[in-house]
Design an enzyme around this catalytic site. Structure first.
Site, mmCIF file in Angstrom:
data_model
loop_
_atom_site.group_PDB
_atom_site.id
_atom_site.type_symbol
_atom_site.label_atom_id
_atom_site.label_comp_id
_atom_site.label_asym_id
_atom_site.label_seq_id
_atom_site.Cartn_x
_atom_site.Cartn_y
_atom_site.Cartn_z
ATOM 1 N N ARG A 15 1.090 -1.848 -0.053
ATOM 2 C CA ARG A 15 0.168 -0.024 -0.289
ATOM 3 C C ARG A 15 0.665 1.226 0.386
ATOM 4 O O ARG A 15 1.563 0.800 0.299
ATOM 5 C CB ARG A 15 -1.062 0.102 1.213
ATOM 6 C CG ARG A 15 -2.086 -1.231 1.089
ATOM 7 C CD ARG A 15 -2.755 -0.734 2.593
ATOM 8 N NE ARG A 15 -3.817 -1.857 1.955
ATOM 9 C CZ ARG A 15 -4.147 -3.750 2.512
ATOM 10 N NH1 ARG A 15 -2.156 -3.761 2.658
ATOM 11 N NH2 ARG A 15 -4.400 -4.164 2.214
ATOM 12 N N HIS B 87 -0.258 -2.444 -4.628
ATOM 13 C CA HIS B 87 -0.215 -3.402 -5.422
ATOM 14 C C HIS B 87 -0.241 -3.297 -7.588
ATOM 15 O O HIS B 87 -1.154 -3.732 -7.899
ATOM 16 C CB HIS B 87 -1.391 -4.862 -5.252
ATOM 17 C CG HIS B 87 -1.260 -6.397 -4.037
ATOM 18 N ND1 HIS B 87 -0.125 -5.633 -3.263
ATOM 19 C CD2 HIS B 87 -1.438 -6.868 -3.818
ATOM 20 C CE1 HIS B 87 -0.420 -6.582 -2.512
ATOM 21 N NE2 HIS B 87 -1.289 -7.219 -2.264
ATOM 22 N N HIS C 74 2.864 -12.516 -5.565
ATOM 23 C CA HIS C 74 1.872 -13.156 -4.721
ATOM 24 C C HIS C 74 1.017 -14.417 -4.805
ATOM 25 O O HIS C 74 -0.402 -14.447 -4.324
ATOM 26 C CB HIS C 74 0.406 -12.188 -4.924
ATOM 27 C CG HIS C 74 -0.414 -11.575 -3.756
ATOM 28 N ND1 HIS C 74 -1.026 -12.592 -2.867
ATOM 29 C CD2 HIS C 74 -0.531 -10.257 -3.869
ATOM 30 C CE1 HIS C 74 -1.703 -11.921 -1.835
ATOM 31 N NE2 HIS C 74 -1.438 -10.279 -2.542
ATOM 32 N N ASP D 197 -2.434 -10.394 8.230
ATOM 33 C CA ASP D 197 -1.274 -9.215 7.014
ATOM 34 C C ASP D 197 -0.614 -8.047 7.547
ATOM 35 O O ASP D 197 -1.155 -6.994 7.400
ATOM 36 C CB ASP D 197 -2.884 -8.962 6.576
ATOM 37 C CG ASP D 197 -3.181 -8.126 5.341
ATOM 38 O OD1 ASP D 197 -2.098 -8.053 4.364
ATOM 39 O OD2 ASP D 197 -4.090 -8.188 5.312
ATOM 40 N N GLU E 142 5.320 -12.617 0.692
ATOM 41 C CA GLU E 142 5.653 -11.363 -0.175
ATOM 42 C C GLU E 142 6.459 -10.990 0.447
ATOM 43 O O GLU E 142 6.673 -9.815 0.577
ATOM 44 C CB GLU E 142 4.184 -11.114 -0.528
ATOM 45 C CG GLU E 142 3.217 -11.140 -0.933
ATOM 46 C CD GLU E 142 2.061 -10.550 -0.882
ATOM 47 O OE1 GLU E 142 1.989 -9.012 -0.810
ATOM 48 O OE2 GLU E 142 1.204 -10.607 0.595
HETATM 49 C C1 GLA Z 1 -2.088 -8.027 0.275
HETATM 50 C C2 GLA Z 1 -2.417 -7.533 1.616
HETATM 51 C C3 GLA Z 1 -3.363 -7.593 1.681
HETATM 52 C C4 GLA Z 1 -4.627 -8.301 1.001
HETATM 53 C C5 GLA Z 1 -3.977 -9.356 0.001
HETATM 54 C C6 GLA Z 1 -5.186 -9.334 -1.005
HETATM 55 O O1 GLA Z 1 -1.157 -9.150 1.379
HETATM 56 O O2 GLA Z 1 -1.489 -7.139 2.124
HETATM 57 O O3 GLA Z 1 -4.430 -6.474 2.821
HETATM 58 O O4 GLA Z 1 -4.755 -7.258 0.466
HETATM 59 O O5 GLA Z 1 -3.042 -9.095 -0.733
HETATM 60 O O6 GLA Z 1 -6.108 -9.777 -0.907
#
Ligand code: GLA
Length: 400
Positions: free
Chosen positions: A135, A160, A234, A300, A364
């Site tokens: 982000r 992304h 991803h 996350d 990731e």
């Molecule tokens: C990343 C983001 C998550 C989500 C995924 C896709 O991992 O950090 O919040 O957006 O991609 O769903």
């Protein structure tokens, strides 16, 4: 500046150039049969190495035919990648009894990746992510005194790469083969201003399946204007995908003593918080499900890897049910460990598998989220004349 190395490009492109020279015009992206090619002149091996196979993966909504390339090694491990989004669609690896199984969430053809439900849910299954993975706050940043506004696609933020990131474009594909294993080189030129980013960015990503059951992903990029770059993949892994279960029993280790604390929109506050004594402490193995209930929404987050440069360990995963292991290495300073929190059972994947909450996890490798707005984070800036170069490796094994 971490991971932006001027020397990287030569290291990546030379084998490909030699391969092209050795193979002449046989390497078209739309080949449909298995062919063989001589190993590059500089490789240790002189015997013929089989090329990846390719087959149609269907037509995109705008009528472009895309391909599915399958890389195979001597152990029968197979990695399939489509040039739509540079997406890793399946990875067949052995379990503790030698039984092969797919460990990647995905679909059987390109329509699955373009379906309105998939695009709306936005899980980015297996795709290459860019120009900026993760982000950027408010979809804004300033570079060399100039303010840029990006496409917002995640509440107030840009995620992304924006509305049409590198996961939604068709890449040029060039299958290859060398002593390192079968490979697929994907290239894409992102125009100046695409999704709001400055500079024409020329990107090359090479997937290589090695003899020791590792999928290596090598990223390079150059620009004609100062820009920001953060490339990743991803893939969602489930080391027991065939069983249709979630991944909460998988045991994860992350060599990271700190993580980046985020606000309610998952933007880092700037604080790098020690994991000790928290559910974020994966410095020793823990089942994903053990403490996930203590983390609102699930994992996350970006972990700050203890080593930031040079090839280093980024994650280890073990599935007790199949004995499969996954070891991730990278040269990046961070890793986003995401546990498929937004999957809700509406997507049906390969073989009709329903993808419910926590059906897979992502690892990731990356620079930290929102780095362009966080001067204290390692820089993601790329200037003309520099080459962005990064390598991450996903290696599979078994524990008996
Ligand atoms: C990343 C983001 C998550 C989500 C995924 C896709 O991992 O950090 O919040 O957006 O991609 O769903």
């Amino acid at each position: 500046m971490i991971s932006l190395r001027r020397s990287g490009l030569l290291a990546v492109t030379l084998p490909s150039l030699l391969l092209l020279a050795a193979c002449g015009s046989d390497q078209s992206a739309d080949q449909t049969t298995t062919t063989t090619a001589s190993a590059p002149a500089d490789s240790a091996s002189t015997k013929s190495v089989a090329m990846p196979t390719s087959a149609s993966f269907g037509k995109t909504t705008d009528g472009t035919e895309v391909q599915l390339f399958t890389l195979t090694n001597a152990n029968g491990v197979k990695a399939s990648i489509t040039n739509y989004g540079g997406t890793l669609t399946s990875l067949l690896v052995p379990d503790k009894d030698g039984k092969m199984g797919d460990v990647i969430l995905g679909f059987d053809n390109v329509s699955g990746y373009q379906s309105p439900e998939f695009v709306k849910a936005g899980p980015y299954f297996g795709a290459l992510i860019g120009r900026y993975g993760n982000r950027i706050k408010g979809g804004k940043f300033t570079l060399e005194g100039k303010a840029y506004t990006l496409a917002k696609n995640n509440g107030p933020n840009s995620l992304h790469g924006g509305l049409k990131g590198f996961d939604k474009v068709v890449w040029q594909a060039e299958p290859g083969s060398s002593a390192d294993g079968q490979s697929l080189k994907l290239t894409y030129v992102s125009k100046d201003g695409e999704e709001g980013y400055p500079g024409t960015l020329t990107v090359a990503v090479v997937y290589t399946l090695t003899a020791d059951n590792a999928l290596k992903i090598d990223y390079t990029a150059t620009t004609d204007k100062a820009t920001v770059v953060n490339l990743t993949n991803h893939a969602y892994f489930n080391l027991n995908h065939g069983a249709g279960k979630d991944v909460l029993n998988h045991e994860v280790t992350l060599p990271a003593d700190r993580y980046t604390v985020v606000d309610a929109t998952l933007i880092p506050t700037g604080e790098l918080k020690p994991v000790k004594g928290t559910p974020f402490d994966f410095t020793t193995p823990h089942a994903i499900g053990e403490r996930i209930g203590q983390v609102p929404g699930g994992y996350d987050h970006n972990w700050v890897l203890n080593t930031a440069t040079g090839e280093h360990a980024a994650a280890t995963v073990y599935d007790p049910a199949t004995g499969r292991t996954l070891e991730v290495t990278t040269d990046q300073p961070g890793i986003q460990f995401y546990t498929g929190n937004f999957l809700d059972g509406t997507l049906k994947g390969k073989g009709g598998t329903v993808y419910g909450k926590h059906a897979g996890f992502c690892l990731e490798t990356q620079h930290f989220p929102d780095s362009p707005n966080q001067p204290k984070f390692p820089s993601t800036e790329l200037k003309p004349g520099e080459t962005y170069h990064s390598v991450s490796t996903y290696k599979f094994g078994v524990r008996k």
